[in-house]
Scaffold this motif. Sequence first.
Motif, PDB file in Angstrom:
ATOM      1  N   ASN A 161      48.929  61.791  36.114  1.00 22.26           N
ATOM      2  CA  ASN A 161      49.806  62.875  36.569  1.00 22.26           C
ATOM      3  C   ASN A 161      49.123  64.227  36.375  1.00 22.26           C
ATOM      4  O   ASN A 161      49.674  65.134  35.767  1.00 22.26           O
ATOM      5  CB  ASN A 161      51.133  62.836  35.811  1.00 22.26           C
ATOM      6  N   LYS A 189      48.695  66.657  38.209  1.00 18.61           N
ATOM      7  CA  LYS A 189      49.394  67.826  38.732  1.00 18.61           C
ATOM      8  C   LYS A 189      50.353  68.396  37.679  1.00 18.61           C
ATOM      9  O   LYS A 189      50.366  69.589  37.395  1.00 18.61           O
ATOM     10  CB  LYS A 189      50.181  67.428  39.992  1.00 18.61           C
ATOM     11  N   ALA A 190      51.105  67.519  37.086  1.00 20.59           N
ATOM     12  CA  ALA A 190      52.065  67.947  36.058  1.00 20.59           C
ATOM     13  C   ALA A 190      51.342  68.552  34.850  1.00 20.59           C
ATOM     14  O   ALA A 190      51.777  69.570  34.287  1.00 20.59           O
ATOM     15  CB  ALA A 190      52.915  66.767  35.606  1.00 20.59           C
ATOM     16  N   GLU A 241      50.347  72.029  35.714  1.00 20.91           N
ATOM     17  CA  GLU A 241      51.524  72.917  35.697  1.00 20.91           C
ATOM     18  C   GLU A 241      51.892  73.304  34.261  1.00 20.91           C
ATOM     19  O   GLU A 241      52.178  74.444  33.965  1.00 20.91           O
ATOM     20  CB  GLU A 241      52.710  72.231  36.375  1.00 20.91           C
ATOM     21  N   PHE A 242      51.871  72.288  33.373  1.00 18.60           N
ATOM     22  CA  PHE A 242      52.201  72.551  31.966  1.00 18.60           C
ATOM     23  C   PHE A 242      51.233  73.573  31.373  1.00 18.60           C
ATOM     24  O   PHE A 242      51.634  74.524  30.721  1.00 18.60           O
ATOM     25  CB  PHE A 242      52.150  71.254  31.146  1.00 18.60           C
ATOM     26  N   VAL A 245      57.889  70.757  32.579  1.00 20.17           N
ATOM     27  CA  VAL A 245      57.357  69.499  33.139  1.00 20.17           C
ATOM     28  C   VAL A 245      57.181  68.430  32.087  1.00 20.17           C
ATOM     29  O   VAL A 245      57.052  67.247  32.407  1.00 20.17           O
ATOM     30  CB  VAL A 245      55.978  69.675  33.847  1.00 20.17           C
ATOM     31  N   PHE A 258      59.369  65.549  32.505  1.00 21.21           N
ATOM     32  CA  PHE A 258      58.934  64.582  33.513  1.00 21.21           C
ATOM     33  C   PHE A 258      57.936  63.590  32.902  1.00 21.21           C
ATOM     34  O   PHE A 258      58.032  62.383  33.081  1.00 21.21           O
ATOM     35  CB  PHE A 258      58.294  65.327  34.697  1.00 21.21           C
ATOM     36  N   LEU A 259      56.995  64.174  32.106  1.00 23.93           N
ATOM     37  CA  LEU A 259      55.981  63.316  31.490  1.00 23.93           C
ATOM     38  C   LEU A 259      56.607  62.336  30.480  1.00 23.93           C
ATOM     39  O   LEU A 259      56.219  61.168  30.422  1.00 23.93           O
ATOM     40  CB  LEU A 259      54.913  64.183  30.795  1.00 23.93           C
TER      41      LEU A 259
END
Lengths: 95, 440
Positions: free
Chosen positions: B394, B396-397, B400-401, B408, B411-412
């Motif tokens: 992941n 992308k996440a 972002e973090f 995010v 989400f993880l």
Amino acid sequence: MSKIDISRIAKLANIPLDDENKNKLEEQLLETIYYIESLQEINTDGKEPTNQVTGLKNIFREDIISKSFSQEEALRNSSCTEKGMFKVKAILSSD
Amino acid sequence: MNYEPIIGLEVHVELKTKSKMFCGCSADYFGNKPNTHTCPTCLGLPGALPVPNKTAIEWCIKIGIALNCEIPLTSKFDRKNYFYPDLAKGYQISQYDQPFCQNGWIEVLTEDNKIKRIGITRVHMEEDTGKLSHKGNVSLIDFNRSGVPLVEIVTEPDFRSSFEVNQYLQKLQQIVRYLNVSNADMEKGDMRLEPNISLRIIGEIELPKYKVEIKNINSFRFVDKSIQFEIKRQRELLDKNEIPLQETRGWEELKQITISQRIKEKANDYRYFPEPDIPPIEWDKLQIDKITSQMPELPNDKLIRFEKEYQLSSYNAEILIRDASLAAYFEKAVFQSKGVLSQKQIANTLINKKINILSISVKDLIKDIIHSSKKEGIDEIELSKITDDVLKNNQKAVDEFRNGKEVVIMFLIGQVMKSINKKIDIEIIKNILKNKLNKK
Ligand SMILES: [Zn+2]
């Protein structure tokens, strides 16, 4: 004569006695003791010691609560009370 | 000179029967309005007839059996005569030469962890007195306590230290609580202790010619302190070649000393004689056997069984059996969680987390242990590997973090949970993720 200590007996019985009464009661008590001592003449060999003459044994009650006096009833015979309690002259543990 | 303390103990235990010893007044007097639990019998009014409480006598005998006493088949009550305002009749109904129980023993631990046997001279039944409060030059009397059943337990002078005395008291308190015959609450006066102390030159065999009795002790701690004080005081006297006075002394907590109360009255001063109002008691062996059969498992037996049956350390077993209700709770939990939890898990939870057994049911406790053991149960290496995989997959996440979009992480966390397929503590995953994210 001094088979009994009358002052001590009076103290244990919580009875204040003056000297005159001490002498009088000492005589009377001694007389009683001599009288009772005549029991020693009886032969008691083979007799079981007895401290009850009713013949009863094992008289119990179940653990059940019954009604008690009210505070007023409990204190009614007392001439001296305070806060729902009997009142007496202070007793110190030293006397 | 080298002396050893010779200590004996008299303990009074107030029974928690419903009614008093010789009348039907309620025995539950604590905190009640004064003089509201009285009747002609417990006020000592002329003509009143005392009738013994059967339950109280059976409980007295249970205490005796627990202390390995002989129970003589005949017994009686006697009058102990003395004048004191807390005693309505001018005598206390007690037992003199034929107590309900005699010649027992109990084992205690000594300082060097040895088992020592303390002789129990007698266990007898009597009645409590009224309560006096002193106020200047008057005393006020409340007779609610008058006639409440009291059991007196007298030991041989077998103690050689305050440590042994303390061990004995703990055991005795535990036993009467196990028997469920007294709350044995020191602060409420359910249990009153009177040690008697003298010193003997080491090597001598005969008992000293004097003994000092200490009253006014209302905690186990004061027993210890007052005994220590007496040992020191008596040693100083003996070293000066003086023999300590045979007397009763009171413990003064404020000053941390004992103070002379009065010269001890000789036993014959009480002019004991058989209580003419109460017929003698004769047991047949079957009655005693029946009482014996009603005895609960006692602390010592329970301790041994717990160590064996549940393979507990003696330390853990000792904590669990300290209180009979905790022991019962533990056994219930073990039974109900068979095959799911180990006995050790339950023991550890109860002991280390100081569980209040009154506030959580056995069922809920088991659920809690299972739940938390699952949360903690996940292998850390496995968890680390899974989080690594999630972060790799992941990217992308992760970016972002690192750019400040901290939400995010939720989400993880979700991704990690999906891969584990187990319920584990979100906080644990969150911490691991944060650590890894911040490292790189
Ligand atoms: Zn009563």
